[in-house]
Motif scaffolding. Structure first.
Motif, PDB file in Angstrom:
ATOM      1  N   GLY A   1       0.755  -1.152  -0.077  1.00 47.74           N
ATOM      2  CA  GLY A   1      -0.112   0.154   0.073  1.00 47.74           C
ATOM      3  C   GLY A   1       0.986   1.249   0.080  1.00 47.74           C
ATOM      4  N   THR A   2       0.722   2.712  -0.603  1.00 45.44           N
ATOM      5  CA  THR A   2       1.024   3.421  -0.174  1.00 45.44           C
ATOM      6  C   THR A   2      -0.155   5.008   0.260  1.00 45.44           C
ATOM      7  N   ASP A   3       0.093   5.686   0.984  1.00 45.36           N
ATOM      8  CA  ASP A   3      -0.576   7.027   1.091  1.00 45.36           C
ATOM      9  C   ASP A   3       0.631   8.120   0.481  1.00 45.36           C
ATOM     10  N   THR A   4       0.027   8.756  -0.515  1.00 46.62           N
ATOM     11  CA  THR A   4       1.057  10.379  -1.313  1.00 46.62           C
ATOM     12  C   THR A   4       0.367  11.577  -0.247  1.00 46.62           C
ATOM     13  N   LEU A   5       1.008  12.441  -0.038  1.00 43.09           N
ATOM     14  CA  LEU A   5       1.626  13.427   0.918  1.00 43.09           C
ATOM     15  C   LEU A   5       1.749  14.458  -0.180  1.00 43.09           C
ATOM     16  N   VAL A   6       1.165  15.254  -0.917  1.00 43.80           N
ATOM     17  CA  VAL A   6       1.409  16.048  -2.055  1.00 43.80           C
ATOM     18  C   VAL A   6       2.355  18.090  -1.594  1.00 43.80           C
ATOM     19  N   SER A   7       3.665  18.299  -1.553  1.00 39.20           N
ATOM     20  CA  SER A   7       4.147  19.796  -1.106  1.00 39.20           C
ATOM     21  C   SER A   7       2.543  20.199  -1.930  1.00 39.20           C
ATOM     22  N   PRO A   8       3.045  21.737  -0.850  1.00 42.96           N
ATOM     23  CA  PRO A   8       2.418  22.920  -2.467  1.00 42.96           C
ATOM     24  C   PRO A   8       2.794  23.271  -3.326  1.00 42.96           C
ATOM     25  N   THR A   9       3.605  23.155  -3.169  1.00 50.69           N
ATOM     26  CA  THR A   9       4.475  23.306  -5.027  1.00 50.69           C
ATOM     27  C   THR A   9       3.613  22.879  -5.654  1.00 50.69           C
ATOM     28  N   LEU A  10       3.363  21.622  -5.586  1.00 47.86           N
ATOM     29  CA  LEU A  10       2.701  20.614  -6.591  1.00 47.86           C
ATOM     30  C   LEU A  10       1.102  20.975  -6.452  1.00 47.86           C
ATOM     31  N   ALA A  11       0.790  20.782  -5.458  1.00 50.06           N
ATOM     32  CA  ALA A  11      -0.650  20.552  -5.674  1.00 50.06           C
ATOM     33  C   ALA A  11      -1.161  22.018  -6.145  1.00 50.06           C
ATOM     34  N   ASP A  12      -0.682  23.222  -5.804  1.00 50.80           N
ATOM     35  CA  ASP A  12      -1.070  24.276  -6.753  1.00 50.80           C
ATOM     36  C   ASP A  12      -0.479  24.531  -8.039  1.00 50.80           C
ATOM     37  N   HIS A  13       0.440  22.869  -8.686  1.00 56.33           N
ATOM     38  CA  HIS A  13       0.698  23.164  -9.886  1.00 56.33           C
ATOM     39  C   HIS A  13      -0.666  21.866 -10.539  1.00 56.33           C
ATOM     40  N   HIS A  14      -2.071  21.737  -9.527  1.00 59.70           N
ATOM     41  CA  HIS A  14      -2.828  20.826 -10.435  1.00 59.70           C
ATOM     42  C   HIS A  14      -4.388  21.844  -9.787  1.00 59.70           C
ATOM     43  N   ARG A  15      -4.130  22.964  -9.177  1.00 58.86           N
ATOM     44  CA  ARG A  15      -5.140  23.422  -8.642  1.00 58.86           C
ATOM     45  C   ARG A  15      -6.087  24.174  -9.738  1.00 58.86           C
ATOM     46  N   PRO A  16      -7.045  24.123 -10.100  1.00 60.41           N
ATOM     47  CA  PRO A  16      -8.002  24.369 -11.108  1.00 60.41           C
ATOM     48  C   PRO A  16      -7.760  25.972 -10.899  1.00 60.41           C
ATOM     49  N   THR A  17      -7.932  26.922 -11.592  1.00 61.18           N
ATOM     50  CA  THR A  17      -8.335  28.455 -10.979  1.00 61.18           C
ATOM     51  C   THR A  17      -9.198  28.552 -12.011  1.00 61.18           C
ATOM     52  N   GLU A  18      -9.945  27.624 -13.414  1.00 63.23           N
ATOM     53  CA  GLU A  18     -11.193  28.357 -13.816  1.00 63.23           C
ATOM     54  C   GLU A  18     -12.223  28.429 -12.961  1.00 63.23           C
ATOM     55  N   ARG A  19     -12.994  27.660 -12.463  1.00 62.69           N
ATOM     56  CA  ARG A  19     -14.010  27.367 -11.189  1.00 62.69           C
ATOM     57  C   ARG A  19     -14.065  27.031 -10.341  1.00 62.69           C
ATOM     58  N   PRO A  20     -14.671  28.474  -9.631  1.00 58.90           N
ATOM     59  CA  PRO A  20     -14.620  28.064  -8.072  1.00 58.90           C
ATOM     60  C   PRO A  20     -14.705  27.072  -6.970  1.00 58.90           C
ATOM     61  N   ILE A  21     -14.813  26.701  -5.886  1.00 62.58           N
ATOM     62  CA  ILE A  21     -14.556  25.145  -5.657  1.00 62.58           C
ATOM     63  C   ILE A  21     -16.111  25.867  -4.690  1.00 62.58           C
ATOM     64  N   THR A  22     -17.141  24.906  -5.117  1.00 69.98           N
ATOM     65  CA  THR A  22     -18.494  25.012  -4.444  1.00 69.98           C
ATOM     66  C   THR A  22     -18.842  23.786  -3.420  1.00 69.98           C
ATOM     67  N   GLY A  23     -19.776  23.368  -3.196  1.00 71.49           N
ATOM     68  CA  GLY A  23     -20.497  21.990  -2.284  1.00 71.49           C
ATOM     69  C   GLY A  23     -21.019  22.957  -0.899  1.00 71.49           C
ATOM     70  N   PRO A  24     -21.212  21.726  -0.488  1.00 69.08           N
ATOM     71  CA  PRO A  24     -22.762  21.655   0.582  1.00 69.08           C
ATOM     72  C   PRO A  24     -21.500  22.685   2.550  1.00 69.08           C
ATOM     73  N   PHE A  25     -20.401  22.190   2.198  1.00 71.27           N
ATOM     74  CA  PHE A  25     -19.025  22.769   3.279  1.00 71.27           C
ATOM     75  C   PHE A  25     -18.764  24.126   3.088  1.00 71.27           C
ATOM     76  N   VAL A  26     -19.013  24.659   1.750  1.00 70.01           N
ATOM     77  CA  VAL A  26     -18.153  25.927   1.202  1.00 70.01           C
ATOM     78  C   VAL A  26     -19.508  27.307   1.634  1.00 70.01           C
ATOM     79  N   LYS A  27     -18.420  27.900   2.840  1.00 65.35           N
ATOM     80  CA  LYS A  27     -19.787  29.123   3.025  1.00 65.35           C
ATOM     81  C   LYS A  27     -19.358  30.466   2.076  1.00 65.35           C
ATOM     82  N   GLU A  28     -20.225  30.563   1.564  1.00 60.02           N
ATOM     83  CA  GLU A  28     -20.614  32.431   0.496  1.00 60.02           C
ATOM     84  C   GLU A  28     -19.750  33.075   1.720  1.00 60.02           C
TER      85      GLU A  28
END
Length: 95
Positions: A67-94
């Protein structure tokens, strides 16, 4: 700075495949540890898009790895962060 850390669980704590893990392209270092996993692999990737292939195509295919469990650094996470659409969902406060 590593792009990601991969916690690796193996079949037997006595046979951690440190040398085999260290041979994988993108692996910067391997640490044998005690705890919930038996090894921590540091990844330094030339292309952040290679993360999935290195983990699922290489690390998880090493004999003895269960088994594996991957922890991603903030720089790599920023590379994959979508910027075109806002994050929405039941736990996101307006705002």
């Amino acid at each position: 700075m590593p792009d990601a850390f991969v916690n690796v669980t193996v079949e037997s704590e006595r046979t951690v495949p440190v040398e085999r893990l260290a041979e994988i392209d993108g692996v910067a270092d391997v640490h044998e540890v005690r705890g919930t996993c038996q090894a921590v692999v540091e990844l330094a990737l030339d292309d952040p898009n290679d993360l999935q292939e290195v983990v699922t195509g290489s690390i998880q295919n090493v004999p003895g790895v269960t088994g594996t469990d991957t922890l991603v650094s903030p720089t790599l996470a920023d590379h994959h962060r979508p910027t075109e659409r806002p994050i929405t969902g039941p736990f996101v406060k307006e705002a």
